[in-house]
Design a protein around this motif. Sequence first.
Motif, mmCIF file in Angstrom:
data_model
loop_
_atom_site.group_PDB
_atom_site.id
_atom_site.type_symbol
_atom_site.label_atom_id
_atom_site.label_comp_id
_atom_site.label_asym_id
_atom_site.label_seq_id
_atom_site.Cartn_x
_atom_site.Cartn_y
_atom_site.Cartn_z
ATOM 1 N N ALA A 60 -19.603 19.778 35.420
ATOM 2 C CA ALA A 60 -19.604 19.506 36.856
ATOM 3 C C ALA A 60 -20.974 19.846 37.419
ATOM 4 O O ALA A 60 -21.757 20.594 36.808
ATOM 5 N N ALA A 61 -21.264 19.300 38.583
ATOM 6 C CA ALA A 61 -22.556 19.537 39.231
ATOM 7 C C ALA A 61 -22.720 21.016 39.551
ATOM 8 O O ALA A 61 -21.764 21.708 39.902
ATOM 9 N N VAL A 152 -19.088 17.039 17.985
ATOM 10 C CA VAL A 152 -17.825 17.743 18.218
ATOM 11 C C VAL A 152 -17.783 18.139 19.690
ATOM 12 O O VAL A 152 -18.766 18.657 20.232
ATOM 13 N N GLN A 153 -16.657 17.901 20.327
ATOM 14 C CA GLN A 153 -16.507 18.233 21.736
ATOM 15 C C GLN A 153 -15.424 19.277 21.946
ATOM 16 O O GLN A 153 -14.413 19.306 21.230
ATOM 17 N N VAL A 154 -15.650 20.139 22.948
ATOM 18 C CA VAL A 154 -14.614 21.061 23.427
ATOM 19 C C VAL A 154 -14.435 20.733 24.898
ATOM 20 O O VAL A 154 -15.335 20.946 25.709
ATOM 21 N N GLY A 155 -13.268 20.188 25.237
ATOM 22 C CA GLY A 155 -13.105 19.641 26.571
ATOM 23 C C GLY A 155 -14.079 18.493 26.730
ATOM 24 O O GLY A 155 -14.161 17.599 25.904
ATOM 25 N N GLY A 156 -14.896 18.562 27.795
ATOM 26 C CA GLY A 156 -15.891 17.522 28.010
ATOM 27 C C GLY A 156 -17.278 17.921 27.567
ATOM 28 O O GLY A 156 -18.244 17.208 27.860
ATOM 29 N N PHE A 157 -17.411 19.042 26.868
ATOM 30 C CA PHE A 157 -18.722 19.524 26.438
ATOM 31 C C PHE A 157 -18.977 19.224 24.961
ATOM 32 O O PHE A 157 -18.098 19.409 24.119
ATOM 33 N N LYS A 158 -20.218 18.813 24.661
ATOM 34 C CA LYS A 158 -20.630 18.641 23.286
ATOM 35 C C LYS A 158 -21.131 19.980 22.753
ATOM 36 O O LYS A 158 -21.874 20.683 23.445
ATOM 37 N N LEU A 159 -20.733 20.330 21.545
ATOM 38 C CA LEU A 159 -21.140 21.608 20.968
ATOM 39 C C LEU A 159 -22.540 21.532 20.380
ATOM 40 O O LEU A 159 -22.862 20.617 19.621
ATOM 41 N N GLY A 160 -23.374 22.528 20.721
ATOM 42 C CA GLY A 160 -24.670 22.667 20.094
ATOM 43 C C GLY A 160 -24.506 23.134 18.656
ATOM 44 O O GLY A 160 -23.457 23.661 18.274
#
Length: 344
Positions: A60-61, A152-160
Amino acid sequence: MDLHKGLSLPALALNVSGAVLMLAGIGLMATTASRLQNYRVAANLHGGEVIDLGEDARPAAGQHGAMARVVAVPHVVEAPQDPDFNLRANTSVLVRHVEMFQWREIKVGDSVHYELDWVDHLLDAGHFVDRKGHANPVGFPVSGKQFDAGLVQVGGFKLGPILLHGMPGTSRLTPDITALPDNLAASFTRYQNYLVTSAKPGDPRLGDVRVSWDEVPLQQMTFVGRIDGDRLVAATDAADGKGYVVQLGNVPVLDIFPDLPVPPEFVWTWRLLSVVLASLGAFALIAAKRGRGDPQLAAGLGAAAVGAVASVLWLHADTTVMGGWLAFVLAGLALVTWRLYRLR
């Protein structure tokens, strides 16, 4: 009674109550600032204050650069693949292990004996005490490797990559013998969770090779990392030298970081209350001096007094917060100036 000559009892009461209320407002603001600063100092050891986004959160912003806690079952978008064995798995990290059946030298005191065993690295028999009859192969036909998922994503985040490799747990993968390329299918057979070159898998011989794969199970995990756009990465500037956490299950922030103090709650409520108390105190002091109170003048004085002390307290802790309080002081002084002008 000479001490209070010319000062009526109601005026004295207003002066005392006004001073007490002013000090109470300033003290409440100072206590709130101190608790918040102590929490931030402890949180900065791990990269900063943690936004608790909960389960399956989306970017989110206004979140960029903040530390965040996200709970989710990782979703593999681009699965890792072992191209040599044509093996693909729905996991974050796929690890190929290769072992060879070799001679091992075992020394117990002055006694030396030899046995054949599976070993994941080459044993140089040239250093054995008794080299006769215990020669080992000179190399592995295939080596162990690690294959990372492309996304790989967790929710809407891409994992570093650091958080990707930090996911806990491993399980043995059962290989698909039918997917092997023709050149390897002629050499390997499946035995339990291994691919082996043994003619008799239950009775291996010197130089036989076995290959296995480990994967990271996909289960609910708690991730803490820094938000970088739509990515969750490690905070490289964290004082603890780590800057991220990955744990199994839904783990609260205070369980992840037990050294953190309890985060202050209702910060803005306490800040507002401190201004209200200081303004009531100013109202009482004005009433004691002029015979009647002035709500607008009192509000300006209360805001200016609380804001001035808060600006000093945040001067070296957070220039952004200090700037906000300074603007609050200027607004209070503007209200005081306007009201005095009107009264004149």
